[in-house]
Design a protein around this motif. Sequence first.
Motif, mmCIF file in Angstrom:
data_model
loop_
_atom_site.group_PDB
_atom_site.id
_atom_site.type_symbol
_atom_site.label_atom_id
_atom_site.label_comp_id
_atom_site.label_asym_id
_atom_site.label_seq_id
_atom_site.Cartn_x
_atom_site.Cartn_y
_atom_site.Cartn_z
ATOM 1 N N PRO A 1 0.820 -1.221 0.000
ATOM 2 C CA PRO A 1 0.000 0.000 0.000
ATOM 3 C C PRO A 1 0.852 1.269 0.000
ATOM 4 C CG PRO A 1 -0.886 -1.607 1.534
ATOM 5 C CD PRO A 1 0.420 -2.148 1.057
ATOM 6 N N ARG A 2 1.968 1.231 0.731
ATOM 7 C CA ARG A 2 2.864 2.401 0.733
ATOM 8 C C ARG A 2 3.492 2.601 -0.650
ATOM 9 N NH1 ARG A 2 3.016 4.019 5.853
ATOM 10 N NH2 ARG A 2 3.101 2.350 7.389
ATOM 11 N N LEU A 3 3.886 1.477 -1.248
ATOM 12 C CA LEU A 3 4.501 1.550 -2.571
ATOM 13 C C LEU A 3 3.514 2.145 -3.582
ATOM 14 C CD1 LEU A 3 6.920 0.873 -4.407
ATOM 15 C CD2 LEU A 3 5.892 -1.394 -4.766
ATOM 16 N N ALA A 4 2.278 1.667 -3.517
ATOM 17 C CA ALA A 4 1.258 2.161 -4.443
ATOM 18 C C ALA A 4 1.081 3.660 -4.277
ATOM 19 C CB ALA A 4 -0.062 1.435 -4.207
ATOM 20 N N ASP B 1 14.608 4.256 -5.551
ATOM 21 C CA ASP B 1 15.410 4.391 -4.335
ATOM 22 C C ASP B 1 14.603 3.987 -3.108
ATOM 23 O OD1 ASP B 1 17.563 5.220 -5.686
ATOM 24 O OD2 ASP B 1 17.272 7.373 -5.307
ATOM 25 N N GLN B 2 13.322 4.337 -3.178
ATOM 26 C CA GLN B 2 12.419 4.013 -2.071
ATOM 27 C C GLN B 2 12.326 2.503 -1.886
ATOM 28 O OE1 GLN B 2 8.647 5.828 -2.894
ATOM 29 N NE2 GLN B 2 8.297 6.237 -0.752
ATOM 30 N N ILE B 3 12.260 1.796 -3.016
ATOM 31 C CA ILE B 3 12.102 0.346 -2.960
ATOM 32 C C ILE B 3 13.420 -0.313 -2.584
ATOM 33 C CG2 ILE B 3 11.533 -1.709 -4.309
ATOM 34 C CD1 ILE B 3 9.921 0.172 -6.160
ATOM 35 N N ARG B 4 14.507 0.205 -3.200
ATOM 36 C CA ARG B 4 15.815 -0.422 -3.032
ATOM 37 C C ARG B 4 16.158 -0.554 -1.558
ATOM 38 N NH1 ARG B 4 18.843 2.626 -6.826
ATOM 39 N NH2 ARG B 4 17.611 1.543 -8.397
ATOM 40 N N GLY B 5 16.697 -1.644 -1.214
ATOM 41 C CA GLY B 5 17.068 -1.855 0.179
ATOM 42 C C GLY B 5 15.914 -2.351 1.023
ATOM 43 N N ARG B 6 14.693 -2.300 0.474
ATOM 44 C CA ARG B 6 13.560 -2.780 1.254
ATOM 45 C C ARG B 6 13.024 -4.084 0.670
ATOM 46 N NH1 ARG B 6 9.176 1.258 2.921
ATOM 47 N NH2 ARG B 6 8.738 -0.577 4.175
ATOM 48 N N SER C 1 13.638 -6.549 -3.089
ATOM 49 C CA SER C 1 14.215 -6.631 -4.422
ATOM 50 C C SER C 1 13.112 -6.742 -5.468
ATOM 51 C CB SER C 1 15.140 -7.848 -4.522
ATOM 52 O OG SER C 1 14.362 -9.025 -4.510
ATOM 53 N N LEU C 2 13.434 -6.298 -6.675
ATOM 54 C CA LEU C 2 12.449 -6.372 -7.760
ATOM 55 C C LEU C 2 12.027 -7.816 -7.997
ATOM 56 C CD1 LEU C 2 13.919 -3.722 -10.211
ATOM 57 C CD2 LEU C 2 11.872 -3.532 -8.803
ATOM 58 N N TRP C 3 12.974 -8.724 -7.808
ATOM 59 C CA TRP C 3 12.689 -10.147 -7.975
ATOM 60 C C TRP C 3 11.603 -10.589 -6.980
ATOM 61 C CZ3 TRP C 3 12.399 -14.627 -10.212
ATOM 62 C CH2 TRP C 3 12.386 -15.817 -9.455
ATOM 63 N N ARG C 4 11.776 -10.145 -5.728
ATOM 64 C CA ARG C 4 10.791 -10.532 -4.709
ATOM 65 C C ARG C 4 9.437 -9.884 -4.969
ATOM 66 N NH1 ARG C 4 12.419 -10.489 1.350
ATOM 67 N NH2 ARG C 4 10.399 -11.536 1.419
ATOM 68 N N ILE C 5 9.480 -8.659 -5.455
ATOM 69 C CA ILE C 5 8.212 -8.003 -5.781
ATOM 70 C C ILE C 5 7.486 -8.792 -6.852
ATOM 71 C CG2 ILE C 5 7.189 -5.923 -6.801
ATOM 72 C CD1 ILE C 5 9.329 -4.309 -5.326
ATOM 73 N N GLY C 6 8.259 -9.221 -7.855
ATOM 74 C CA GLY C 6 7.676 -10.036 -8.924
ATOM 75 C C GLY C 6 7.073 -11.312 -8.363
ATOM 76 N N MET C 7 7.820 -11.955 -7.452
ATOM 77 C CA MET C 7 7.342 -13.193 -6.844
ATOM 78 C C MET C 7 6.067 -12.942 -6.035
ATOM 79 S SD MET C 7 8.855 -15.874 -7.634
ATOM 80 C CE MET C 7 8.350 -17.029 -6.343
ATOM 81 N N ASP C 8 6.060 -11.834 -5.291
ATOM 82 C CA ASP C 8 4.878 -11.501 -4.481
ATOM 83 C C ASP C 8 3.638 -11.349 -5.355
ATOM 84 O OD1 ASP C 8 6.106 -11.578 -2.033
ATOM 85 O OD2 ASP C 8 6.470 -9.410 -1.914
#
Lengths: 279, 431
Positions: free
Chosen positions: B381-384, B408-413, B415-422
Amino acid sequence: MHAVVCIKQVPDTTEVRIDPKTGTLDRRGVPNIVNPEDLHALEAALEFRDRFGGRVTVLTMGPNFAASALRECLALGADEGVLLTDRRFAAADTFATTYALWSAIQKIEKERGPVDVVLTGRYALDGDTGQVGPGLARRLRVPLLSYVTAIEEVDFEAKRIVVQRHIEGAVVTLESRLPAVLTCSADLNQVRYASLPALLAAQQAQVTAWSVDDVGADPEQCGLKGSPTIVSKSFVPEPRTDTCRLFEGEPAEAAASLVDFLIAEHRIPGFEPVGAKEA
Amino acid sequence: MAIRFDAVIVGGGPAGLSAALVLAQAGVKVAVIERGDYAGAKNMFGGVIYHEPTDWVVPGFASEAPLERRIGHHEYWFLDERSALKIAYEDAAWREKPNAWSVMRAKFDAWFAGKVEKAGAQVITQTTVVDLLRDGRTIRGVVTSRPEGEVEAPLVLIAQGVNALLVEKAGLGRDWRADEVVLGVKEVIQLPKGAIEERFGLTEGEGTAVEMLGGEATAGLMGSAFLYTNSDTVSIGTAVLLSHLREQGENPNRLLERIKAHPSVAPLLKGGEMREYSAHLIPEGGYRAMPRLYGNGVLVAGDSAAMVNAVTMEGTDLAMVSGKLAGETMLEALEKGDFTERTLSRYRDRLEDSFVFRDLKQFSRVGTFFADNRQYFDFYPRLANGVARQLFTVDLRPKAEHVRGLLDQIRGRRSLWRIGMDLVRGWRALA
């Protein structure tokens, strides 16, 4: 023993709110209940019957749906429920209500046998006047025992009763002859819990419905016509704002400051400020 | 002398009353036993019921039931600290063919009970069923809290809501685990006349239903917040998984206060006066948490049977449909004179054929999946909101920098890979 219990169906005031514009009760969706203290009056009558045998007649005045209040009393064990219902009874004040109930009690005496005691709650949750019980005693020309918190002795043969009445700051023990009218407080007893068979039977039970003509009442003395009370205005008090002063510090010190303040500000005669100790 | 009925229904809620209606209309001697002062007295539901399932159970209900507003808008809000990304759907076709209504169940259930009573059922209030009458493994009646309180009946329907003590006593199931129930807290807030129409952009009689997700709604715990419009009040509350509240030591009242203060919510409630405050458990364990639904002489429906769809926020309609299907099965049993599991198992068959079971089965993995993956209630929800913020904010920076800011906001929190998996796993859990 024949007891007549006068009850009233009232809106459950714990759920009622007042419309601030019209000043009237907003009864939408509010359940109707038997006035709580009236149930204690019924319980007292049922306890008399448990001990001495006899009959308990419950009487109310109201619209048709007030029959449900009588059914609740039947479930608890009353022998008969009498509903005074007639458009001409409507909008009665306590004076006209007393007249109507008195007329019905006359008929009950005539047709169901002499009445030894009339019981009711101290007052109704909705009107809060506490006038109908005393009014009944006056019309029936019998003693009034109001604010009854305990029944010490009762003898229907000898026609005497000893009760405790709770008055401001004291308890009075009174002996009276019977018949009498008792207005009962919630402290008097614990209302029983209806058994399931009694509850089911009461749900199907018929109540006795009487009109103005049935009880031989004078229509001119009933309902709105027979009501001398005029509600000229009802209003919701405006919320007031005032200043609040907090006395802080050690309890003894704060108390002394408070006393000084009260004496000084309100000039309480015979008192001089004690003078709060220097901090 | 024992009291006898053909069927006893424990609980005067939508499940029990729906079953009672079927039975009473068929002339069956049926009793509904309700512990509250009246049916609905113990209910805190102020939310949405759906038109078609309700109409299937009580044809023509919309013209007589106490309804608050016809829901014309459904909205999802994803909350960040000071922002909200809103997805709203409105449909003018619902004006002619209503889809949902906001109701206060205290009133609705009381009306429903009156209807059932008129059909010939006996509604017994202020009476608690404390135990079951048994003959070996066969249930043959109930014991109530009243003196001489036994009631014999060849059929007992347990529809006593979430606190279903009788399910355990009947040997059909166990108590809920803390990760199978959601704790809902709710306030009913009265607004000045006309404020609801004005603030929510509604026409008269039309209402909105808002579900709120995100860290600001539930402190990142599994659950959601909600806001529904009633006639002259709004219901606002949160519903959060009990086990999460416990683990986190979070207080649901605090969550509710936070939502009420959110800049997207506070102006809607301004000048309002709190009318009611209530809290209740909701059994959201779904298909996997369900007890056994029938035994000899006994069936279970509604919340007692975990018939709540946590994904679509349905419960009342599932309760009513399961109640009706239970009623039909009980009728069949009475006609056959067979009250054993053999006939009562038809209840389960009926449920299997209905949307109730199909939906609950489909979403059976959702609960545990999301409970174990809290990122859906906090990070996303924060990302959205972050995406929307970058998209809509115009400043002196080139747009490419906005995108970089977001990354930058996403990085370190995460990974794009995990977001894809989610995304994939989230979709799989739901579909």
